[in-house]
Design a protein around this motif. Structure first.
Motif, PDB file in Angstrom:
ATOM      1  N   SER A  60      -7.133   2.662  50.213  1.00 50.01           N
ATOM      2  CA  SER A  60      -6.675   2.966  51.582  1.00 50.01           C
ATOM      3  C   SER A  60      -5.172   2.776  51.711  1.00 50.01           C
ATOM      4  CB  SER A  60      -7.383   2.069  52.598  1.00 50.01           C
ATOM      5  OG  SER A  60      -8.769   2.268  52.552  1.00 50.01           O
TER       6      SER A  60
ATOM      7  N   ARG B 203      -9.868  -5.438  54.421  1.00 54.84           N
ATOM      8  CA  ARG B 203      -9.686  -4.014  54.243  1.00 54.84           C
ATOM      9  C   ARG B 203      -8.549  -3.431  55.093  1.00 54.84           C
ATOM     10  NH1 ARG B 203     -14.874  -0.391  54.581  1.00 54.84           N
ATOM     11  NH2 ARG B 203     -15.110  -1.040  52.430  1.00 54.84           N
TER      12      ARG B 203
ATOM     13  N   GLU C  22     -11.253   9.453  50.447  1.00 52.68           N
ATOM     14  CA  GLU C  22     -11.342   8.137  49.784  1.00 52.68           C
ATOM     15  C   GLU C  22     -12.796   7.742  49.590  1.00 52.68           C
ATOM     16  OE1 GLU C  22      -9.494   4.749  51.808  1.00 52.68           O
ATOM     17  OE2 GLU C  22     -10.830   3.389  50.740  1.00 52.68           O
TER      18      GLU C  22
END
Ligand SMILES: Nc1nc2c(ncn2[C@@H]2O[C@H](COP(=O)(O)OP(=O)(O)OP(=O)(O)O)[C@@H](O)[C@H]2O)c(=O)[nH]1
Ligand SMILES: [Mg+2]
Length: 313
Positions: free
Chosen positions: A55, A92, A140
């Motif tokens: 990411s 994340r 992704e």
């Protein structure tokens, strides 16, 4: 304005609505309507183990592409597997700051249990983004299984991201990932062990290079410091150029379309079979006879197939 017109004009709300429609399988007729407006976007897959920095990389790549005045669609595929759950989630990177930019559309796709469905929904979402006029579609996926291999099918360039500390479990996985990689990225260049991993990968990729004529680049990046990103974007552009020059882009896209038509035919036949032909209780009776060895599964399957073909004429 109709939703289709708004979608083709790149309206974000129309994109979101259309993706929801195809994702929930409510309206596949929309795919039929948008299809002729697709085929222009360049698809880049970014895959690799959980937490490798995919990411962060997608973020950094997108910023570069924005500077080049490109429109970007981002799909984050989250199989909500045990690999990505729990502690990793807290760490994340969320791509929210980018989402506000007018030339970026971000969508995350969750599996809700059906993995085959996830790959399909992702491909359909990519079609919607393509129709909406995106120059690039970045997808992704977490490199842990079949889903990203399926998704790699729609990508023109697949970037595989590894990190030095991946460890043994990842070693095993690398085999499958190496096969789909057009560009390798060793991210977290600020950590120890990068050079060793680069050397290992060079060794592994030499053989493939001889076959395809594409010198699989191995890039070193530190996504958090924006290091190596320019080079990575250039490598993607070079790969695109290579595919066009060698005629592979057209060839590959055609073979993907062929596969798609095959898939759809199979789907339709299955549906037809389920809906109109075999009534479940008849089949159950047949199975009863198969169980008693009065019939064989081979004979039954052959008879049913023949009748099916006859009935569809
Ligand atoms: N030291 C260092 N940390 C990084 C680098 N790139 C990303 N990270 C960090 O690694 C963590 C995971 O990054 P993400 O970009 O979320 O990784 P991901 O591969 O998208 O993770 P999942 O989607 O959960 O699989 C975050 O804390 C990032 O800040 C890097 O180059 N160096
Ligand atoms: Mg991620």
């Amino acid at each position: 304005m109709s939703i289709l017109k708004s979608l083709l004009a790149g309206d974000k709300r129309a994109i979101a609505q259309t993706i929801s429609m195809v994702e929930n399988d409510i309206d596949t007729a929309i795919l039929e309507r948008i299809f002729r407006h697709t085929g222009r976007a360049y698809h880049v897959g970014i895959t690799g183990p959980p937490g490798a920095g995919k990411s962060t990389l997608v973020n950094a790549i997108s910023k570069r592409l924005l500077k080049k005045n490109k429109k970007i669609g981002i799909i984050a595929v989250d199989p909500t597997s045990p690999f990505s759950g729990g502690a990793l989630l807290g760490d994340r990177v969320r791509m929210t700051d980018l989402a506000l930019h007018e030339n970026i559309f971000i969508r995350s796709m969750a599996s809700r249990g059906s993995l085959g469905g996830l790959a399909q929904a992702t491909k359909d979402a990519a079609l919607v983004l393509d129709a909406a006029g995106m120059d690039y579609i970045l997808i992704e996926t977490i490199g842990v299984g079949q889903v990203e291999l399926d998704i790699a099918e729609v990508c023109d360039t697949t970037v595989v991201v590894l990190v030095p500390e991946s460890g043994d479990s990842i070693q095993a996985m690398k085999a499958g990932l190496l096969e789909i990689a057009d560009i390798m990225v060793v991210n977290k260049g600020d950590r120890e062990g990068c050079e060793r991993l680069v050397t290992e990968l060079k060794f592994a990729l030499e053989m493939r290079e001889q076959k395809s004529g594409w010198p699989y680049p191995i890039m070193k990046t530190t996504a958090t410091k924006d290091e190596g990103i320019e080079e990575l974007v250039s490598a993607v552009e070079s790969h695109a150029g290579h595919l066009v020059k060698t005629g592979s882009l057209e060839k590959e896209r055609k073979s993907k379309l062929l596969l798609r038509v095959h898939e759809l035919i199979e789907q339709k036949i299955r549906l037809h079979l389920r809906e109109s032909f075999i009534r479940e209780n008849e089949l159950v009776k047949l199975v009863d006879r198969i169980y008693k060895r009065q019939l064989s599964p081979y004979r039954v399957a052959e008879r049913i197939t023949k009748e099916l073909v006859r009935s569809s004429r």
